[in-house]
Design an enzyme around this catalytic site. Structure first.
Site, PDB file in Angstrom:
ATOM      1  N   LYS A 105      25.427   4.039  94.778  1.00 52.95           N
ATOM      2  CA  LYS A 105      25.886   3.548  93.312  1.00 52.95           C
ATOM      3  C   LYS A 105      27.098   2.433  93.149  1.00 52.95           C
ATOM      4  O   LYS A 105      26.645   1.370  92.742  1.00 52.95           O
ATOM      5  CB  LYS A 105      26.289   4.843  92.584  1.00 52.95           C
ATOM      6  CG  LYS A 105      24.988   6.088  92.877  1.00 52.95           C
ATOM      7  CD  LYS A 105      25.621   7.078  92.000  1.00 52.95           C
ATOM      8  CE  LYS A 105      26.815   7.913  92.228  1.00 52.95           C
ATOM      9  NZ  LYS A 105      26.958   8.521  93.568  1.00 52.95           N
TER      10      LYS A 105
ATOM     11  N   ARG B  65      27.101  13.125  84.639  1.00 50.36           N
ATOM     12  CA  ARG B  65      26.872  13.945  85.696  1.00 50.36           C
ATOM     13  C   ARG B  65      26.433  15.375  85.466  1.00 50.36           C
ATOM     14  O   ARG B  65      26.312  16.185  86.149  1.00 50.36           O
ATOM     15  CB  ARG B  65      28.116  14.088  86.734  1.00 50.36           C
ATOM     16  CG  ARG B  65      28.101  13.128  87.921  1.00 50.36           C
ATOM     17  CD  ARG B  65      29.744  13.414  88.455  1.00 50.36           C
ATOM     18  NE  ARG B  65      29.703  13.155  89.778  1.00 50.36           N
ATOM     19  CZ  ARG B  65      30.057  12.023  90.400  1.00 50.36           C
ATOM     20  NH1 ARG B  65      30.145  11.191  89.497  1.00 50.36           N
ATOM     21  NH2 ARG B  65      30.206  12.052  91.781  1.00 50.36           N
TER      22      ARG B  65
ATOM     23  N   ARG C 263      32.263   5.320 105.662  1.00 48.85           N
ATOM     24  CA  ARG C 263      32.687   4.409 104.552  1.00 48.85           C
ATOM     25  C   ARG C 263      34.425   4.255 104.662  1.00 48.85           C
ATOM     26  O   ARG C 263      35.109   4.887 104.679  1.00 48.85           O
ATOM     27  CB  ARG C 263      32.567   5.142 103.157  1.00 48.85           C
ATOM     28  CG  ARG C 263      33.076   4.297 101.788  1.00 48.85           C
ATOM     29  CD  ARG C 263      32.369   4.729 100.565  1.00 48.85           C
ATOM     30  NE  ARG C 263      32.825   6.105 100.564  1.00 48.85           N
ATOM     31  CZ  ARG C 263      32.118   6.702  99.254  1.00 48.85           C
ATOM     32  NH1 ARG C 263      31.173   6.124  98.397  1.00 48.85           N
ATOM     33  NH2 ARG C 263      32.447   8.039  99.270  1.00 48.85           N
TER      34      ARG C 263
ATOM     35  N   ARG D  57      38.568   7.308 101.809  1.00 46.33           N
ATOM     36  CA  ARG D  57      38.904   8.302 100.801  1.00 46.33           C
ATOM     37  C   ARG D  57      39.159   9.585 101.083  1.00 46.33           C
ATOM     38  O   ARG D  57      38.765  10.180 102.166  1.00 46.33           O
ATOM     39  CB  ARG D  57      37.800   8.301  99.704  1.00 46.33           C
ATOM     40  CG  ARG D  57      37.516   7.131  98.670  1.00 46.33           C
ATOM     41  CD  ARG D  57      36.214   7.427  97.943  1.00 46.33           C
ATOM     42  NE  ARG D  57      35.725   8.473  97.471  1.00 46.33           N
ATOM     43  CZ  ARG D  57      34.627   8.388  96.716  1.00 46.33           C
ATOM     44  NH1 ARG D  57      34.122   7.302  96.304  1.00 46.33           N
ATOM     45  NH2 ARG D  57      34.254   9.692  96.148  1.00 46.33           N
TER      46      ARG D  57
ATOM     47  N   ARG E  25      30.655  18.592  97.220  1.00 51.49           N
ATOM     48  CA  ARG E  25      30.170  17.503  96.214  1.00 51.49           C
ATOM     49  C   ARG E  25      28.490  17.582  96.182  1.00 51.49           C
ATOM     50  O   ARG E  25      27.861  17.299  95.195  1.00 51.49           O
ATOM     51  CB  ARG E  25      30.453  16.135  96.842  1.00 51.49           C
ATOM     52  CG  ARG E  25      32.049  15.833  96.816  1.00 51.49           C
ATOM     53  CD  ARG E  25      32.734  14.738  97.370  1.00 51.49           C
ATOM     54  NE  ARG E  25      32.260  13.433  97.356  1.00 51.49           N
ATOM     55  CZ  ARG E  25      32.348  12.476  98.097  1.00 51.49           C
ATOM     56  NH1 ARG E  25      33.132  12.580  99.221  1.00 51.49           N
ATOM     57  NH2 ARG E  25      31.894  11.412  97.596  1.00 51.49           N
TER      58      ARG E  25
HETATM   59  P1  AP5 Z   1      28.553   3.692  98.088  1.00 50.31           P
HETATM   60  O1  AP5 Z   1      28.159   2.671  97.261  1.00 50.31           O
HETATM   61  O2  AP5 Z   1      30.237   3.946  98.078  1.00 50.31           O
HETATM   62  O3  AP5 Z   1      27.906   5.184  97.383  1.00 50.31           O
HETATM   63  P2  AP5 Z   1      28.367   5.904  95.921  1.00 50.31           P
HETATM   64  O4  AP5 Z   1      26.853   6.319  95.611  1.00 50.31           O
HETATM   65  O5  AP5 Z   1      28.977   5.225  95.098  1.00 50.31           O
HETATM   66  O6  AP5 Z   1      29.031   7.347  96.507  1.00 50.31           O
HETATM   67  P3  AP5 Z   1      30.289   7.882  95.905  1.00 50.31           P
HETATM   68  O7  AP5 Z   1      30.664   8.648  97.118  1.00 50.31           O
HETATM   69  O8  AP5 Z   1      31.480   6.867  95.484  1.00 50.31           O
HETATM   70  O9  AP5 Z   1      29.571   8.742  94.916  1.00 50.31           O
HETATM   71  P4  AP5 Z   1      30.290   9.795  94.237  1.00 50.31           P
HETATM   72  O10 AP5 Z   1      29.543  10.090  93.315  1.00 50.31           O
HETATM   73  O11 AP5 Z   1      30.579  11.106  95.376  1.00 50.31           O
HETATM   74  O12 AP5 Z   1      31.935   9.689  94.123  1.00 50.31           O
HETATM   75  P5  AP5 Z   1      32.773   9.247  92.418  1.00 50.31           P
HETATM   76  O13 AP5 Z   1      33.916   8.108  92.835  1.00 50.31           O
HETATM   77  O14 AP5 Z   1      31.734   9.135  91.713  1.00 50.31           O
HETATM   78  O15 AP5 Z   1      28.076   3.896  99.485  1.00 50.31           O
HETATM   79  C1  AP5 Z   1      28.281   4.703 100.410  1.00 50.31           C
HETATM   80  C2  AP5 Z   1      28.645   4.308 101.965  1.00 50.31           C
HETATM   81  O16 AP5 Z   1      27.130   4.215 102.189  1.00 50.31           O
HETATM   82  C3  AP5 Z   1      29.508   2.977 101.852  1.00 50.31           C
HETATM   83  O17 AP5 Z   1      29.942   2.925 103.193  1.00 50.31           O
HETATM   84  C4  AP5 Z   1      28.243   1.874 101.856  1.00 50.31           C
HETATM   85  O18 AP5 Z   1      28.718   0.716 102.512  1.00 50.31           O
HETATM   86  C5  AP5 Z   1      27.235   2.474 102.548  1.00 50.31           C
HETATM   87  N1  AP5 Z   1      25.790   1.896 102.045  1.00 50.31           N
HETATM   88  C6  AP5 Z   1      25.545   1.767 100.490  1.00 50.31           C
HETATM   89  N2  AP5 Z   1      24.468   1.357 100.335  1.00 50.31           N
HETATM   90  C7  AP5 Z   1      23.795   1.324 101.733  1.00 50.31           C
HETATM   91  C8  AP5 Z   1      22.381   1.130 102.315  1.00 50.31           C
HETATM   92  N3  AP5 Z   1      21.238   0.528 101.397  1.00 50.31           N
HETATM   93  N4  AP5 Z   1      22.127   0.986 103.642  1.00 50.31           N
HETATM   94  C9  AP5 Z   1      23.315   1.481 104.206  1.00 50.31           C
HETATM   95  N5  AP5 Z   1      24.325   1.687 103.911  1.00 50.31           N
HETATM   96  C10 AP5 Z   1      24.707   1.763 102.659  1.00 50.31           C
HETATM   97  O19 AP5 Z   1      33.475  10.696  92.286  1.00 50.31           O
HETATM   98  C11 AP5 Z   1      34.515  11.279  93.165  1.00 50.31           C
HETATM   99  C12 AP5 Z   1      35.003  12.482  92.201  1.00 50.31           C
HETATM  100  O20 AP5 Z   1      35.272  12.329  91.169  1.00 50.31           O
HETATM  101  C13 AP5 Z   1      33.742  13.757  92.196  1.00 50.31           C
HETATM  102  O21 AP5 Z   1      33.645  14.424  93.294  1.00 50.31           O
HETATM  103  C14 AP5 Z   1      34.355  14.252  90.797  1.00 50.31           C
HETATM  104  O22 AP5 Z   1      35.455  15.133  91.324  1.00 50.31           O
HETATM  105  C15 AP5 Z   1      34.879  13.158  89.937  1.00 50.31           C
HETATM  106  N6  AP5 Z   1      34.091  12.843  89.027  1.00 50.31           N
HETATM  107  C16 AP5 Z   1      33.830  11.348  88.953  1.00 50.31           C
HETATM  108  N7  AP5 Z   1      32.985  11.279  87.884  1.00 50.31           N
HETATM  109  C17 AP5 Z   1      32.638  12.455  87.297  1.00 50.31           C
HETATM  110  C18 AP5 Z   1      32.037  13.003  86.070  1.00 50.31           C
HETATM  111  N8  AP5 Z   1      31.135  12.143  85.568  1.00 50.31           N
HETATM  112  N9  AP5 Z   1      32.075  14.249  85.632  1.00 50.31           N
HETATM  113  C19 AP5 Z   1      32.812  15.134  86.435  1.00 50.31           C
HETATM  114  N10 AP5 Z   1      33.559  14.640  87.591  1.00 50.31           N
HETATM  115  C20 AP5 Z   1      33.403  13.364  88.039  1.00 50.31           C
END
Ligand code: AP5
Ligand code: ZN
Length: 215
Positions: free
Chosen positions: A13, A87, A126, A160, A171
């Site tokens: 994402k 979410r 990552r 991270r 997660r």
């Molecule tokens: P990346 O693009 O970083 O993936 P992502 O989908 O953004 O994953 P995240 O881990 O950031 O999502 P998340 O939902 O767990 O975390 P968030 O920060 O939202 O890609 C991942 C890796 O793969 C990278 O190394 C990239 O280079 C590689 N890659 C990407 N595309 C690729 C491809 N096509 N091919 C090969 N490799 C690829 O949330 C963190 C925490 O915040 C949550 O756990 C929660 O506690 C809290 N939180 C955030 N939002 C909310 C909400 N709305 N409600 C409640 N709690 C929340």
């Protein structure tokens, strides 16, 4: 154009949101990034959510809805990319109300489909640029010069705190329990498009572009 990128942790994402900012002048609204920023700055909010995020659980709906509401005030010419929000069903309803109140629509919800085995490999490899937020991966997307960000030249590359196999399990569980019902929610509204998140970054970007061009 306003869109939601929906998918489990590691689906790509953030990677695709950054590409859309560059290619279409859209504005990424990542609740995860906002929360991490609050932790880094040591604000009250940051102290409240730090433990919850380290365990991989979701923070309360009210917190993230408030964060999104504040950012939507500023508006965005190219539209918003909602990344990691909504979410839960409650967050989805709140977003619908916020968009309606500001006279905006939701043009597409893009479900990024990947399997769990790929997620583990992605998350554990990552790293990101602490200066500009560019996202990299040890195997699939390393920096051109080791230790230096391709985009901005910074050497402040970070991993991270929640990117370990143990926290990832929580997660993923949170995703399947609380977030995956949104797939049916948006499908029923006729707004859902699925893309193959296992394809390479450029192919995923192309697939998203073709959804947006039809929206
Ligand atoms: P990346 O693009 O970083 O993936 P992502 O989908 O953004 O994953 P995240 O881990 O950031 O999502 P998340 O939902 O767990 O975390 P968030 O920060 O939202 O890609 C991942 C890796 O793969 C990278 O190394 C990239 O280079 C590689 N890659 C990407 N595309 C690729 C491809 N096509 N091919 C090969 N490799 C690829 O949330 C963190 C925490 O915040 C949550 O756990 C929660 O506690 C809290 N939180 C955030 N939002 C909310 C909400 N709305 N409600 C409640 N709690 C929340
Ligand atoms: Zn950078």
């Amino acid at each position: 154009t306003n869109i939601i990128l929906l998918g489990p942790p590691g689906a790509g994402k953030g990677t695709q949101a950054k590409r859309l900012e560059d290619s279409r002048g859209m504005v990424q609204l990542s609740t995860g990034d906002m929360l991490k920023e609050a932790i880094a700055k040591g604000t009250d909010l940051g102290r409240r959510v730090e433990g919850i995020m380290a365990r991989g659980e979701l923070v309360t709906d009210d917190i993230v809805i408030g964060l999104i509401e504040a950012k939507m005030h500023d508006g965005a010419k190219g539209g918003f990319i909602f990344d990691g929000f909504p979410r839960t069903l409650k967050q989805a309803d709140a977003l619908g109300a916020l968009l309606a109140r500001t006279g905006q629509g939701l043009d597409a919800v893009i479900e990024m489909q990947v399997d769990d085995a790929a997620l583990v490999a992605r998350i554990t490899g990552r790293f990101t640029c602490g200066n500009c937020g560019a996202v990299y991966h040890d195997q699939t997307h390393p920096t051109k010069v080791p230790g230096t960000c391709d985009v901005c030249g910074s050497t402040n590359l970070k991993r991270r705190a929640d990117d370990n196999a143990e926290t990832l399990k929580t997660r993923l569980m949170e995703y399947y329990k609380k977030t995956s019902p949104l797939i049916g929610y948006y499908y029923a509204k006729g707004q859902l498009s699925a893309v193959d998140g296992l394809a390479d970054v450029d192919s995923v970007a192309d697939a998203i572009a073709s959804v947006l061009d039809k929206a």
